[in-house]
Design a protein around this motif. Structure first.
Motif, mmCIF file in Angstrom:
data_model
loop_
_atom_site.group_PDB
_atom_site.id
_atom_site.type_symbol
_atom_site.label_atom_id
_atom_site.label_comp_id
_atom_site.label_asym_id
_atom_site.label_seq_id
_atom_site.Cartn_x
_atom_site.Cartn_y
_atom_site.Cartn_z
ATOM 1 N N GLY A 12 0.799 -1.219 0.000
ATOM 2 C CA GLY A 12 0.000 0.000 0.000
ATOM 3 C C GLY A 12 0.832 1.270 0.000
ATOM 4 O O GLY A 12 0.277 2.363 -0.019
ATOM 5 N N TYR B 8 2.375 2.616 2.401
ATOM 6 C CA TYR B 8 2.049 3.423 3.573
ATOM 7 C C TYR B 8 3.329 3.889 4.247
ATOM 8 O O TYR B 8 4.335 3.182 4.244
ATOM 9 C CB TYR B 8 1.223 2.604 4.583
ATOM 10 N N GLU C 138 -0.811 2.880 9.623
ATOM 11 C CA GLU C 138 -1.698 3.060 8.469
ATOM 12 C C GLU C 138 -2.063 1.706 7.862
ATOM 13 O O GLU C 138 -3.213 1.473 7.497
ATOM 14 C CB GLU C 138 -1.027 3.929 7.402
ATOM 15 N N ALA C 139 -1.076 0.824 7.767
ATOM 16 C CA ALA C 139 -1.319 -0.514 7.233
ATOM 17 C C ALA C 139 -2.265 -1.283 8.141
ATOM 18 O O ALA C 139 -3.184 -1.970 7.669
ATOM 19 C CB ALA C 139 -0.001 -1.270 7.079
ATOM 20 N N ALA D 99 -5.922 -0.018 7.748
ATOM 21 C CA ALA D 99 -6.521 -0.547 6.522
ATOM 22 C C ALA D 99 -6.869 -2.024 6.694
ATOM 23 O O ALA D 99 -7.958 -2.465 6.314
ATOM 24 C CB ALA D 99 -5.574 -0.350 5.336
ATOM 25 N N THR E 56 -15.503 0.791 2.765
ATOM 26 C CA THR E 56 -14.160 0.943 3.334
ATOM 27 C C THR E 56 -13.845 2.420 3.507
ATOM 28 O O THR E 56 -13.351 2.844 4.560
ATOM 29 C CB THR E 56 -13.111 0.263 2.431
ATOM 30 N N ILE F 257 -12.744 4.620 7.072
ATOM 31 C CA ILE F 257 -11.386 5.127 7.262
ATOM 32 C C ILE F 257 -11.429 6.651 7.192
ATOM 33 O O ILE F 257 -11.767 7.221 6.151
ATOM 34 C CB ILE F 257 -10.411 4.556 6.210
ATOM 35 N N ALA G 211 -10.558 9.084 4.115
ATOM 36 C CA ALA G 211 -10.390 8.298 2.889
ATOM 37 C C ALA G 211 -11.351 8.766 1.797
ATOM 38 O O ALA G 211 -12.446 9.252 2.079
ATOM 39 C CB ALA G 211 -10.627 6.813 3.173
ATOM 40 N N THR H 246 -8.566 6.279 -2.547
ATOM 41 C CA THR H 246 -7.623 5.789 -1.539
ATOM 42 C C THR H 246 -8.131 4.489 -0.923
ATOM 43 O O THR H 246 -7.347 3.602 -0.606
ATOM 44 C CB THR H 246 -7.335 6.834 -0.441
ATOM 45 N N ASP I 156 -6.400 0.883 -0.521
ATOM 46 C CA ASP I 156 -6.338 0.165 0.755
ATOM 47 C C ASP I 156 -6.856 -1.264 0.603
ATOM 48 O O ASP I 156 -6.219 -2.219 1.056
ATOM 49 C CB ASP I 156 -7.176 0.881 1.824
#
Length: 132
Positions: free
Chosen positions: A17, A19, A24-25, A28, A79, A83, A86, A90, A94
């Motif tokens: 990703g 990131y 952040e990972a 997601a 999603t 987030i 987002a 984005t 993700d």
């Protein structure tokens, strides 16, 4: 097949990703797996959970119930809604980052079986455009 370690799982998602941080990972991964868990059931969901780190397996196994299966576009929109900050673009990034790593952890056979439970088009989100 042995479950992937949490650090390795998150690092693969972070790299895929692109990131900046592991957090952040992880954010997601948590959102995408919670949504995915509402859409896959039975033996396939249990088999996938067995191949994920325990924390993420629990997220997959204890999802919010889905009222109906979401088409891939709606999955991406959902999603984005979960987030903070987002956009659909984005969120698509993700989802692709997380599900492509999930597909690697699952292996080809289980990924094919998971895709059979999902509406048409999820193969692209899993990074498997030829598996339909």
């Amino acid at each position: 097949m042995v479950a992937i370690r949490s650090e390795e799982f998150l690092e693969r998602i972070r790299e895929r990703g692109e990131y900046d941080t592991r957090q952040e990972a992880e954010r997601a991964a948590r959102v995408v797996l919670a949504l995915l868990g509402a859409h896959v059931v039975g033996q396939e969901r249990s088999a996938l959970a067995a191949r994920l780190p325990e924390t993420f397996a629990m997220i997959l196994l204890n999802p919010l119930p889905a009222a109906e299966p979401l088409a891939p576009e709606r999955f991406v929109r959902a999603t984005a809604a979960w987030i903070e900050g987002a956009t659909e673009e984005t969120a698509k990034w993700d989802v692709g980052a997380v599900l492509s790593v999930v597909a690697e952890a699952a292996g080809e056979d289980l990924t094919r079986r998971l895709l059979l439970q999902l509406p048409v088009g999820y193969d692209l989100l899993f990074g498997r455009p030829s598996s339909a």
